[in-house]
Design a protein around this motif. Structure first.
Motif, mmCIF file in Angstrom:
data_model
loop_
_atom_site.group_PDB
_atom_site.id
_atom_site.type_symbol
_atom_site.label_atom_id
_atom_site.label_comp_id
_atom_site.label_asym_id
_atom_site.label_seq_id
_atom_site.Cartn_x
_atom_site.Cartn_y
_atom_site.Cartn_z
ATOM 1 N N TYR A 29 0.798 -1.226 0.000
ATOM 2 C CA TYR A 29 0.000 0.000 0.000
ATOM 3 C C TYR A 29 0.829 1.274 0.000
ATOM 4 O O TYR A 29 0.766 2.064 0.942
ATOM 5 C CB TYR A 29 -0.986 -0.004 1.179
ATOM 6 N N PHE A 37 -5.768 -0.412 -5.147
ATOM 7 C CA PHE A 37 -6.741 -1.074 -4.271
ATOM 8 C C PHE A 37 -8.117 -0.396 -4.402
ATOM 9 O O PHE A 37 -9.146 -1.072 -4.469
ATOM 10 C CB PHE A 37 -6.275 -1.125 -2.817
ATOM 11 N N TYR A 46 -15.009 -8.052 -7.651
ATOM 12 C CA TYR A 46 -14.641 -7.849 -6.235
ATOM 13 C C TYR A 46 -15.911 -7.464 -5.452
ATOM 14 O O TYR A 46 -16.264 -6.300 -5.301
ATOM 15 C CB TYR A 46 -13.539 -6.789 -6.107
ATOM 16 N N GLY A 150 -14.402 -3.482 6.147
ATOM 17 C CA GLY A 150 -13.490 -3.791 5.042
ATOM 18 C C GLY A 150 -12.954 -5.200 5.031
ATOM 19 O O GLY A 150 -12.198 -5.560 4.147
ATOM 20 N N SER A 151 -13.283 -6.001 6.020
ATOM 21 C CA SER A 151 -12.729 -7.361 6.184
ATOM 22 C C SER A 151 -11.211 -7.344 6.228
ATOM 23 O O SER A 151 -10.554 -8.314 5.857
ATOM 24 C CB SER A 151 -13.242 -8.340 5.105
ATOM 25 N N ASN A 155 -6.879 -10.095 6.543
ATOM 26 C CA ASN A 155 -5.498 -10.031 6.036
ATOM 27 C C ASN A 155 -4.474 -10.452 7.098
ATOM 28 O O ASN A 155 -3.283 -10.550 6.805
ATOM 29 C CB ASN A 155 -5.174 -8.630 5.500
ATOM 30 N N TYR A 195 -10.041 -12.190 -6.809
ATOM 31 C CA TYR A 195 -8.615 -11.881 -6.616
ATOM 32 C C TYR A 195 -7.809 -12.138 -7.886
ATOM 33 O O TYR A 195 -6.577 -12.142 -7.857
ATOM 34 C CB TYR A 195 -8.072 -12.695 -5.427
ATOM 35 N N PHE A 205 -1.752 -4.563 -8.898
ATOM 36 C CA PHE A 205 -1.619 -4.243 -7.470
ATOM 37 C C PHE A 205 -0.511 -5.100 -6.842
ATOM 38 O O PHE A 205 0.350 -4.597 -6.117
ATOM 39 C CB PHE A 205 -2.978 -4.506 -6.817
ATOM 40 N N MET A 241 -2.142 -14.445 -2.191
ATOM 41 C CA MET A 241 -1.553 -13.812 -3.380
ATOM 42 C C MET A 241 -0.065 -14.128 -3.381
ATOM 43 O O MET A 241 0.609 -14.027 -2.352
ATOM 44 C CB MET A 241 -1.723 -12.294 -3.358
ATOM 45 N N GLU A 269 0.289 -11.799 0.198
ATOM 46 C CA GLU A 269 -0.895 -11.434 0.998
ATOM 47 C C GLU A 269 -1.750 -12.665 1.297
ATOM 48 O O GLU A 269 -1.824 -13.582 0.487
ATOM 49 C CB GLU A 269 -1.766 -10.407 0.258
ATOM 50 N N SER A 271 -5.816 -13.517 2.595
ATOM 51 C CA SER A 271 -7.138 -12.943 2.850
ATOM 52 C C SER A 271 -8.020 -14.080 3.372
ATOM 53 O O SER A 271 -8.593 -14.848 2.601
ATOM 54 C CB SER A 271 -7.694 -12.321 1.565
HETATM 55 C C1 AVI Z 1 -7.776 -4.818 2.170
HETATM 56 N N1 AVI Z 1 -8.221 -6.202 2.073
HETATM 57 C C2 AVI Z 1 -9.407 -6.447 2.854
HETATM 58 C C3 AVI Z 1 -8.311 -6.703 0.682
HETATM 59 C C4 AVI Z 1 -8.778 -8.183 0.666
HETATM 60 O O1 AVI Z 1 -9.743 -8.473 -0.012
HETATM 61 O O2 AVI Z 1 -8.176 -8.998 1.372
HETATM 62 C C5 AVI Z 1 -6.990 -6.568 -0.045
HETATM 63 C C6 AVI Z 1 -7.006 -7.118 -1.445
HETATM 64 N N2 AVI Z 1 -6.039 -7.804 -1.991
HETATM 65 C C7 AVI Z 1 -6.336 -8.116 -3.226
HETATM 66 N N3 AVI Z 1 -7.543 -7.670 -3.488
HETATM 67 C C8 AVI Z 1 -7.983 -7.023 -2.381
#
Ligand code: AVI
Length: 315
Positions: A29, A37, A46, A150-151, A155, A195, A205, A241, A269, A271
């Motif tokens: 970020y 994002f 999404y 935002g859930s 993460n 994703y 991203f 990811m 990442e 999620s």
């Molecule tokens: C910020 N967070 C909640 C997003 C998620 O869905 O985990 C980050 C994200 N990574 C890829 N797409 C969105």
């Protein structure tokens, strides 16, 4: 070379040398990453942002009816999203305390909210909310309502998520409540599409991390030699990811050499997705009892109202 953050350098050098290479997701970020994002949140695939916003629009009146008067809403995050005004309009709090580690985001979003809510006392707090914090003295006597949409909790790995939820409870104090957004487990195709969008915004991203390493840490990573991969890890109940090397690559970061064989990945990442009972267990592990769980028709996403449980003896 752009100004470099020593913590970013340390995380990248340690992460790329780890047996399972991984870089903490927070480094995704930077300004460009945050813009990408924002773009992700508007993508047709999404669903989380759209679903959570619709849930708040539909149920924030019900949430407000379950609260007392004169609440101080404490948001964990800068409150730059469109979700904050929905909750504030319904709850009519006595005060609003946005907490963020970035003073710049905090000031920008507080200014925007001041325009829409001229009579609301706003007390921004520049701090890392992963730890217990002292809230501004002005809200000491008010009942507290935490807000963590935002859930973003997803993460974090569950152990760290519990640490954060416990820190939130300590920050907010006895008798406090928490409104939290959590993404649900659902069909793998739906998750993977969210994703792995067709327009390639999530790929941009993810790959932006490599551009950032090159720009800020004097990296020589051939970005085109990597591709974005999103996978569903069923055992861990999470989307992951990764950045996967398309061929054997060698590069340096801040002068340190690295080599990745074709097919090797950098984990960037997680999620996590939570079932109905999983979310309750996660919250309970941190001392929060669920008051109500609102979900959409497809049960894609949950908005949960939880209350801080008083400590009690257990058998
Ligand atoms: C910020 N967070 C909640 C997003 C998620 O869905 O985990 C980050 C994200 N990574 C890829 N797409 C969105």
């Amino acid at each position: 070379m752009a100004r470099s953050d020593p913590a970013f350098r340390a995380d990248v050098l340690a992460g790329l040398s780890a047996p399972i290479p991984a870089v903490p997701a927070r480094w995704l970020y930077d300004r460009r990453g945050s813009e990408l994002f924002e773009e992700i949140t508007r993508l047709p695939e999404y669903y989380p942002t759209r679903t959570e916003t619709a849930l708040l629009e539909r149920y924030s009146g019900e949430i407000a009816a379950m609260l007392g008067k004169g609440e101080a809403v404490v948001e964990f995050g800068s409150g730059s999203s469109t979700k904050t005004p929905i909750l504030l309009r319904a709850v009519h709090p006595a005060a609003y305390v946005p907490i963020d580690i970035s003073g710049e985001f905090l000031r920008e979003s507080a200014d925007a909210l001041r325009e829409e809510f001229p009579d609301l006392a706003i007390h921004p707090l520049e701090a890392d909310f992963m730890r217990r914090l002292d809230l501004p003295i002005e809200v000491a006597a008010a009942p507290k309502l935490g807000f963590f949409p935002g859930s973003t909790i997803g993460n974090l790995v569950p152990r760290t998520a519990v640490d954060l939820l416990r820190a939130m409870k300590e920050t907010l104090g006895d008798g406090s409540r928490l409104v939290i957004g959590m993404d649900r487990i659902k069909d793998v195709e739906v998750l993977l599409a969210a994703y792995n969008d067709a327009a390639g915004v999530t790929a941009a991203f993810n790959l932006n991390l490599l551009h950032r390493i090159n720009a800020e840490l004097g990296g020589t990573i051939p970005v085109e030699a990597f591709r974005h991969r999103a996978i569903w890890n069923d055992r861990m109940s999470r989307i992951e990811m990764h950045l996967e090397a398309l061929r054997d690559v060698a590069f340096t970061v801040s002068g340190t050499p690295f080599a990745f064989a074709a097919g090797a990945t950098i984990h960037t990442e997680n999620s996590h997705k939570y079932g109905y009972r999983d979310s309750r267990l996660l919250l309970r592990a941190a001392g929060w009892g669920v008051v109500h769980d609102w979900t959409d028709e497809r049960e894609y996403f949950s908005i949960i109202l939880a209350e801080a449980e008083p400590p009690r003896f257990a058998p």
